[in-house]
Design a protein around this motif. Sequence first.
Motif, PDB file in Angstrom:
ATOM      1  N   LEU A  26      60.455  -0.086  77.596  1.00  0.00           N
ATOM      2  CA  LEU A  26      60.865  -1.134  78.513  1.00  0.00           C
ATOM      3  C   LEU A  26      61.120  -0.606  79.919  1.00  0.00           C
ATOM      4  CD1 LEU A  26      63.170  -3.557  76.495  1.00  0.00           C
ATOM      5  CD2 LEU A  26      60.739  -3.737  77.017  1.00  0.00           C
ATOM      6  N   ALA A  27      61.429   0.675  80.034  1.00  0.00           N
ATOM      7  CA  ALA A  27      61.623   1.253  81.367  1.00  0.00           C
ATOM      8  C   ALA A  27      60.366   1.136  82.223  1.00  0.00           C
ATOM      9  CB  ALA A  27      62.039   2.711  81.244  1.00  0.00           C
ATOM     10  N   ASP A  28      59.202   1.011  81.588  1.00  0.00           N
ATOM     11  CA  ASP A  28      57.951   0.845  82.328  1.00  0.00           C
ATOM     12  C   ASP A  28      57.792  -0.566  82.864  1.00  0.00           C
ATOM     13  OD1 ASP A  28      57.284   3.470  81.707  1.00  0.00           O
ATOM     14  OD2 ASP A  28      56.171   2.897  79.899  1.00  0.00           O
ATOM     15  N   PHE A  29      58.651  -1.483  82.415  1.00  0.00           N
ATOM     16  CA  PHE A  29      58.567  -2.891  82.796  1.00  0.00           C
ATOM     17  C   PHE A  29      59.975  -3.353  83.208  1.00  0.00           C
ATOM     18  CE2 PHE A  29      55.562  -1.901  79.397  1.00  0.00           C
ATOM     19  CZ  PHE A  29      54.348  -2.234  79.988  1.00  0.00           C
ATOM     20  N   PRO A  30      60.455  -2.942  84.378  1.00  0.00           N
ATOM     21  CA  PRO A  30      61.870  -3.132  84.720  1.00  0.00           C
ATOM     22  C   PRO A  30      62.331  -4.588  84.766  1.00  0.00           C
ATOM     23  CG  PRO A  30      60.601  -2.353  86.609  1.00  0.00           C
ATOM     24  CD  PRO A  30      59.727  -2.205  85.420  1.00  0.00           C
ATOM     25  N   ASN A  31      61.478  -5.496  85.217  1.00  0.00           N
ATOM     26  CA  ASN A  31      61.880  -6.911  85.249  1.00  0.00           C
ATOM     27  C   ASN A  31      62.006  -7.475  83.833  1.00  0.00           C
ATOM     28  OD1 ASN A  31      61.612  -6.782  88.105  1.00  0.00           O
ATOM     29  ND2 ASN A  31      59.425  -7.210  87.907  1.00  0.00           N
ATOM     30  N   LEU A  32      61.073  -7.082  83.000  1.00  0.00           N
ATOM     31  CA  LEU A  32      61.120  -7.485  81.598  1.00  0.00           C
ATOM     32  C   LEU A  32      62.353  -6.901  80.919  1.00  0.00           C
ATOM     33  CD1 LEU A  32      59.897  -8.724  79.039  1.00  0.00           C
ATOM     34  CD2 LEU A  32      58.439  -6.700  78.846  1.00  0.00           C
ATOM     35  N   LYS A  33      62.658  -5.664  81.217  1.00  0.00           N
ATOM     36  CA  LYS A  33      63.832  -5.013  80.630  1.00  0.00           C
ATOM     37  C   LYS A  33      65.117  -5.748  81.012  1.00  0.00           C
ATOM     38  CE  LYS A  33      66.061  -0.444  80.300  1.00  0.00           C
ATOM     39  NZ  LYS A  33      67.405  -0.767  80.805  1.00  0.00           N
ATOM     40  N   THR A  34      65.253  -6.127  82.281  1.00  0.00           N
ATOM     41  CA  THR A  34      66.444  -6.857  82.729  1.00  0.00           C
ATOM     42  C   THR A  34      66.564  -8.192  82.014  1.00  0.00           C
ATOM     43  OG1 THR A  34      66.371  -5.787  84.893  1.00  0.00           O
ATOM     44  CG2 THR A  34      67.580  -7.866  84.744  1.00  0.00           C
ATOM     45  N   TRP A  35      65.439  -8.896  81.903  1.00  0.00           N
ATOM     46  CA  TRP A  35      65.434 -10.187  81.186  1.00  0.00           C
ATOM     47  C   TRP A  35      65.788  -9.989  79.724  1.00  0.00           C
ATOM     48  CZ3 TRP A  35      62.018 -11.117  77.133  1.00  0.00           C
ATOM     49  CH2 TRP A  35      61.978 -12.429  76.635  1.00  0.00           C
ATOM     50  N   PHE A  36      65.192  -8.987  79.090  1.00  0.00           N
ATOM     51  CA  PHE A  36      65.431  -8.726  77.677  1.00  0.00           C
ATOM     52  C   PHE A  36      66.913  -8.468  77.417  1.00  0.00           C
ATOM     53  CE2 PHE A  36      65.688  -5.668  74.127  1.00  0.00           C
ATOM     54  CZ  PHE A  36      65.084  -6.417  73.124  1.00  0.00           C
ATOM     55  N   GLU A  37      67.531  -7.686  78.264  1.00  0.00           N
ATOM     56  CA  GLU A  37      68.957  -7.397  78.107  1.00  0.00           C
ATOM     57  C   GLU A  37      69.800  -8.643  78.360  1.00  0.00           C
ATOM     58  OE1 GLU A  37      69.359  -4.180  80.831  1.00  0.00           O
ATOM     59  OE2 GLU A  37      68.630  -2.671  79.400  1.00  0.00           O
ATOM     60  N   ARG A  38      69.394  -9.446  79.325  1.00  0.00           N
ATOM     61  CA  ARG A  38      70.135 -10.679  79.632  1.00  0.00           C
ATOM     62  C   ARG A  38      70.108 -11.642  78.442  1.00  0.00           C
ATOM     63  NH1 ARG A  38      67.374 -12.169  83.900  1.00  0.00           N
ATOM     64  NH2 ARG A  38      68.808 -11.155  85.352  1.00  0.00           N
ATOM     65  N   VAL A  39      68.925 -11.860  77.898  1.00  0.00           N
ATOM     66  CA  VAL A  39      68.805 -12.774  76.761  1.00  0.00           C
ATOM     67  C   VAL A  39      69.534 -12.213  75.544  1.00  0.00           C
ATOM     68  CG1 VAL A  39      67.192 -13.894  75.171  1.00  0.00           C
ATOM     69  CG2 VAL A  39      66.649 -13.769  77.611  1.00  0.00           C
ATOM     70  N   GLY A  40      69.423 -10.923  75.321  1.00  0.00           N
ATOM     71  CA  GLY A  40      70.035 -10.300  74.152  1.00  0.00           C
ATOM     72  C   GLY A  40      71.542 -10.360  74.129  1.00  0.00           C
ATOM     73  N   LYS A  41      72.159 -10.572  75.278  1.00  0.00           N
ATOM     74  CA  LYS A  41      73.618 -10.675  75.349  1.00  0.00           C
ATOM     75  C   LYS A  41      74.136 -12.066  75.017  1.00  0.00           C
ATOM     76  CE  LYS A  41      74.101  -7.035  78.840  1.00  0.00           C
ATOM     77  NZ  LYS A  41      74.427  -6.758  80.271  1.00  0.00           N
ATOM     78  N   ARG A  42      73.257 -13.030  74.925  1.00  0.00           N
ATOM     79  CA  ARG A  42      73.696 -14.393  74.651  1.00  0.00           C
ATOM     80  C   ARG A  42      74.299 -14.488  73.250  1.00  0.00           C
ATOM     81  NH1 ARG A  42      71.733 -18.204  78.407  1.00  0.00           N
ATOM     82  NH2 ARG A  42      72.157 -19.863  76.893  1.00  0.00           N
ATOM     83  N   THR A  43      75.397 -15.219  73.149  1.00  0.00           N
ATOM     84  CA  THR A  43      76.107 -15.334  71.871  1.00  0.00           C
ATOM     85  C   THR A  43      75.204 -15.888  70.775  1.00  0.00           C
ATOM     86  OG1 THR A  43      78.204 -15.639  73.021  1.00  0.00           O
ATOM     87  CG2 THR A  43      78.092 -16.379  70.729  1.00  0.00           C
ATOM     88  N   ALA A  44      74.418 -16.907  71.101  1.00  0.00           N
ATOM     89  CA  ALA A  44      73.558 -17.532  70.100  1.00  0.00           C
ATOM     90  C   ALA A  44      72.479 -16.574  69.610  1.00  0.00           C
ATOM     91  CB  ALA A  44      72.911 -18.795  70.676  1.00  0.00           C
ATOM     92  N   VAL A  45      71.981 -15.743  70.503  1.00  0.00           N
ATOM     93  CA  VAL A  45      70.956 -14.774  70.109  1.00  0.00           C
ATOM     94  C   VAL A  45      71.548 -13.737  69.162  1.00  0.00           C
ATOM     95  CG1 VAL A  45      69.384 -12.994  70.959  1.00  0.00           C
ATOM     96  CG2 VAL A  45      69.611 -15.156  72.208  1.00  0.00           C
ATOM     97  N   ARG A  46      72.718 -13.245  69.494  1.00  0.00           N
ATOM     98  CA  ARG A  46      73.372 -12.276  68.602  1.00  0.00           C
ATOM     99  C   ARG A  46      73.659 -12.908  67.244  1.00  0.00           C
ATOM    100  NH1 ARG A  46      76.544 -11.232  73.297  1.00  0.00           N
ATOM    101  NH2 ARG A  46      78.374 -12.151  72.281  1.00  0.00           N
ATOM    102  N   LYS A  47      74.080 -14.174  67.245  1.00  0.00           N
ATOM    103  CA  LYS A  47      74.370 -14.864  65.987  1.00  0.00           C
ATOM    104  C   LYS A  47      73.096 -15.011  65.148  1.00  0.00           C
ATOM    105  CE  LYS A  47      76.660 -17.372  62.962  1.00  0.00           C
ATOM    106  NZ  LYS A  47      77.050 -18.769  63.290  1.00  0.00           N
ATOM    107  N   ALA A  48      71.993 -15.316  65.795  1.00  0.00           N
ATOM    108  CA  ALA A  48      70.733 -15.474  65.061  1.00  0.00           C
ATOM    109  C   ALA A  48      70.345 -14.181  64.354  1.00  0.00           C
ATOM    110  CB  ALA A  48      69.632 -15.916  66.021  1.00  0.00           C
ATOM    111  N   TYR A  49      70.545 -13.061  65.012  1.00  0.00           N
ATOM    112  CA  TYR A  49      70.183 -11.795  64.392  1.00  0.00           C
ATOM    113  C   TYR A  49      71.200 -11.374  63.334  1.00  0.00           C
ATOM    114  CZ  TYR A  49      66.030 -11.139  67.113  1.00  0.00           C
ATOM    115  OH  TYR A  49      64.758 -11.296  67.620  1.00  0.00           O
ATOM    116  N   ASP A  50      72.440 -11.778  63.490  1.00  0.00           N
ATOM    117  CA  ASP A  50      73.421 -11.553  62.427  1.00  0.00           C
ATOM    118  C   ASP A  50      73.026 -12.315  61.171  1.00  0.00           C
ATOM    119  OD1 ASP A  50      74.955  -9.896  64.014  1.00  0.00           O
ATOM    120  OD2 ASP A  50      76.395 -11.466  64.575  1.00  0.00           O
ATOM    121  N   ILE A  51      72.565 -13.540  61.354  1.00  0.00           N
ATOM    122  CA  ILE A  51      72.108 -14.350  60.221  1.00  0.00           C
ATOM    123  C   ILE A  51      70.961 -13.643  59.507  1.00  0.00           C
ATOM    124  CG2 ILE A  51      70.894 -16.488  59.609  1.00  0.00           C
ATOM    125  CD1 ILE A  51      72.561 -17.835  61.878  1.00  0.00           C
ATOM    126  N   ALA A  52      70.021 -13.122  60.277  1.00  0.00           N
ATOM    127  CA  ALA A  52      68.880 -12.420  59.687  1.00  0.00           C
ATOM    128  C   ALA A  52      69.330 -11.217  58.879  1.00  0.00           C
ATOM    129  CB  ALA A  52      67.923 -11.986  60.797  1.00  0.00           C
TER     130      ALA A  52
END
Length: 232
Positions: free
Chosen positions: A179-205
């Motif tokens: 992801l370091a090769d794609f800095p804008n994508l990396k920032t977005w990925f980290e932003r989305v991954g911090k969302r409570t609902a996203v973390r909950k979805a992966y906890d469910i999995a």
Amino acid sequence: MLDLYYWTTPNGHKITIFLEEAGLPYTIKPVNIGTGEQFEPAFLAIAPNNRIPALVDHEPQDGDGPISLFESGAILQYLARKAGQFGGKTLREETEITQWLMWQMGGLGPMLGQNHHFKTYAPETIPYAIDRYVGETARLYAVLNRRLADREYVAGPYSIADMACYPWIVNHKGQGQELADFPNLKTWFERVGKRTAVRKAYDIANNINQVPTVTDDARKVLFGQNANTVRN
């Protein structure tokens, strides 16, 4: 009430992310695709392509009996309309979101899926196939990186386009990407991954499939399908 027929794959995660974000009540019906549960007649009646996810809405807005859906993109669009969230509030927003959702469905998902297959699951190493799909993965990452150069989310406000793309980027190392090769994508990925609902979805999995490995028997089920699979 919504019944979600689900397994712990990127396409499955798309829907649990949405449902957690929107706060819609739902029940998960696990479909273990490694043991062939996707071929059971009751599931095929909902999902004729024998793929997860699938959804049954027992209380659709038209009040005319349950609605069943298959294909993750179609499910996301349906749920966005039902919830009145994440699908765009104007014609232009909806159009932008739809384009990027279709980009994920037609490109990002299928190409990264082939990447996973030839790098991880194929019974023999085929350098051409690996190079082909790792390279195409990098191209698609670059498209997303360029798209995110001047915006926080893929298609304007946070939307089903982000929910569709994010699960496919989670396994970036397994896809041969940094992801370091794609800095804008990396920032977005980290932003989305911090969302409570996203973390909950992966906890469910993780609670459903704590050891998401593919056994030899599962490989035969997952990768041994052909026309006879459908005819039978």
